[in-house]
Design a protein around this motif. Structure first.
Motif, PDB file in Angstrom:
ATOM      1  N   LYS A  57      -7.876  -3.273   6.105  1.00 57.56           N
ATOM      2  CA  LYS A  57      -6.388  -3.376   6.147  1.00 57.56           C
ATOM      3  C   LYS A  57      -6.077  -4.382   4.886  1.00 57.56           C
ATOM      4  O   LYS A  57      -5.148  -3.953   4.008  1.00 57.56           O
ATOM      5  N   ARG A  58      -6.751  -5.221   4.818  1.00 58.76           N
ATOM      6  CA  ARG A  58      -6.374  -6.642   3.858  1.00 58.76           C
ATOM      7  C   ARG A  58      -6.449  -6.044   2.746  1.00 58.76           C
ATOM      8  O   ARG A  58      -6.078  -6.160   1.348  1.00 58.76           O
ATOM      9  N   ARG A 110      -6.985  -2.777   1.415  1.00 54.78           N
ATOM     10  CA  ARG A 110      -5.619  -1.892   1.051  1.00 54.78           C
ATOM     11  C   ARG A 110      -4.540  -2.499   0.497  1.00 54.78           C
ATOM     12  O   ARG A 110      -3.884  -2.070  -0.427  1.00 54.78           O
ATOM     13  N   GLU A 111      -4.148  -3.608   1.331  1.00 57.90           N
ATOM     14  CA  GLU A 111      -2.905  -4.204   0.764  1.00 57.90           C
ATOM     15  C   GLU A 111      -2.964  -4.896  -0.552  1.00 57.90           C
ATOM     16  O   GLU A 111      -2.198  -5.118  -1.170  1.00 57.90           O
ATOM     17  N   HIS A 119      -2.701   5.571  -1.743  1.00 58.16           N
ATOM     18  CA  HIS A 119      -2.600   4.152  -0.914  1.00 58.16           C
ATOM     19  C   HIS A 119      -1.826   4.334   0.268  1.00 58.16           C
ATOM     20  O   HIS A 119      -0.821   5.162   0.475  1.00 58.16           O
ATOM     21  N   LEU A 149      -0.242   2.720   4.212  1.00 59.69           N
ATOM     22  CA  LEU A 149       0.205   1.469   4.860  1.00 59.69           C
ATOM     23  C   LEU A 149       0.741   1.952   6.295  1.00 59.69           C
ATOM     24  O   LEU A 149       1.804   2.751   6.456  1.00 59.69           O
ATOM     25  N   ARG A 197       5.717  -4.943   1.701  1.00 54.68           N
ATOM     26  CA  ARG A 197       4.360  -4.817   1.905  1.00 54.68           C
ATOM     27  C   ARG A 197       4.045  -3.649   0.970  1.00 54.68           C
ATOM     28  O   ARG A 197       2.868  -3.768   0.270  1.00 54.68           O
ATOM     29  N   ALA A 198       4.696  -2.846   0.962  1.00 58.69           N
ATOM     30  CA  ALA A 198       4.556  -1.386   0.053  1.00 58.69           C
ATOM     31  C   ALA A 198       4.731  -1.698  -1.422  1.00 58.69           C
ATOM     32  O   ALA A 198       4.459  -0.710  -2.052  1.00 58.69           O
TER      33      ALA A 198
END
Length: 321
Positions: free
Chosen positions: A94-95, A97-98, A150, A152, A164-165
């Motif tokens: 997750k981190r 990807r962000e 990508h 989220l 965040r996106a």
């Protein structure tokens, strides 16, 4: 960024270096032989000594085998565990990807990955646009990831999720959640964070569409009405309908909308056609359609509808900075 793999690799390298240095001092071998002997002892391969050992070399080998082998195996185990966990741990993924999303600029955010959201995303990816998909349903996000976009996981109506996106760095946002109130809230949140953002929203009826326009949506689409109009157009003007939908595109003929870049400003329609072979069908200027006369001069902010063979249209696109 997880530094443990680098730290563990450094410790392993340090242990090998210690062994090589020990053999260099006790035996006086070449550095290659020392490193080879050190790695062979620490990994318990057991090929045999590089050269016969003297007393000091034998004592050092005993020390290295007693303490070094166990430490080496322990460090290798930790390194393997860390690497595997970095690939399989959901929180680390997750981190990761962000972090990739944080590096995006000028991308499009698609809120909701149902049938409409998937169709929008597929078209944008085909046009080489970077896309971030937001959906609260994990299974929909997993499906989106298989298409190479990508993703989220979260509620798009939450401003923090939009941030965040990368909303502040995005060029546009499409909200196609299967709920008019949710889409309305996304429009309000997005325009509140970035008023100049291009926002396109889905609405199920004209009443909801009016509210979204008042909230700041640049365009509002009713998929049911759009489908009906498309079906009617296919019956009344099938070839023209195929052209507008991109169904008539081929290497011999294609139609594309292109923004006028710095290199096109000040050039006439006639000159552009002469240089590229493409035909300018129309010009959008200040929200109005302008007829593409031969002497019409392209201005900053114009958008042109260009037709021609694929290589001719690409030649026009190649004029963009």
């Amino acid at each position: 960024m997880d530094r443990r793999p680098f730290i563990l690799s450094g410790l392993i390298l340090g242990l090998v270096t210690f062994g090589a240095l020990g053999y260099r001092i006790t035996e006086g071998w070449s550095w290659l032989d020392c490193v080879y002997m050190s790695i062979m002892v620490l990994t318990t391969v057991g090929f045999g000594e590089v050269q016969p050992l003297n007393v000091h070399g034998k004592i050092f080998s005993i020390v290295l085998m007693t303490f070094g082998i166990g430490l080496m195996l322990y460090l290798l185990t930790l390194l393997a565990e860390t690497v595997i966990r970095s690939v399989t741990d959901p929180s680390i993924n997750k981190r990761r990807r962000e972090r990739r999303i944080m590096n995006l600029r000028g991308h499009t955010i698609v809120c909701g990955y149902g049938q409409v959201g998937e169709a929008v995303t597929t078209a944008l990816v085909s046009a080489k646009r970077e896309v971030v998909v937001i959906d609260h349903r994990t299974e929909h996000i997993e499906w989106a990831e298989t298409h190479g976009v990508h993703t989220l996981v979260g509620d798009a109506t939450d401003e923090e999720v939009l941030r965040r996106a990368g909303l502040d760095r995005a060029a546009s946002l499409v909200t196609v959640i299967n709920s008019d109130p949710s889409n309305l809230y996304v429009v309000l949140s997005a325009k509140g964070i970035k008023p100049q953002l291009q926002v396109i929203a889905r609405a199920s009826d004209e009443s909801a569409a009016r509210k979204m326009r008042r909230a700041g949506a640049d365009e509002v689409v009713n998929p049911y009405q759009l489908s009906g109009n498309r079906i009617a157009a296919m019956m009344l003007a099938p070839q023209f309908s195929r052209l507008l939908s991109g169904g008539a595109t081929s290497d011999h003929f294609t139609v594309r909308e292109i923004g006028v870049g710095q290199l096109l400003i000040g050039r006439s329609i006639e000159q552009l056609g002469r240089d590229t072979g493409a035909l300018v069908i129309g010009i959008w200027r200040d929200g109005q359609v302008v007829r593409a006369r031969a002497g019409e001069i392209l201005q900053a902010g114009d958008t042109v509808l260009v037709a021609g063979a694929a290589h001719e249209v690409e030649a026009v696109e190649g004029q963009q900075p």
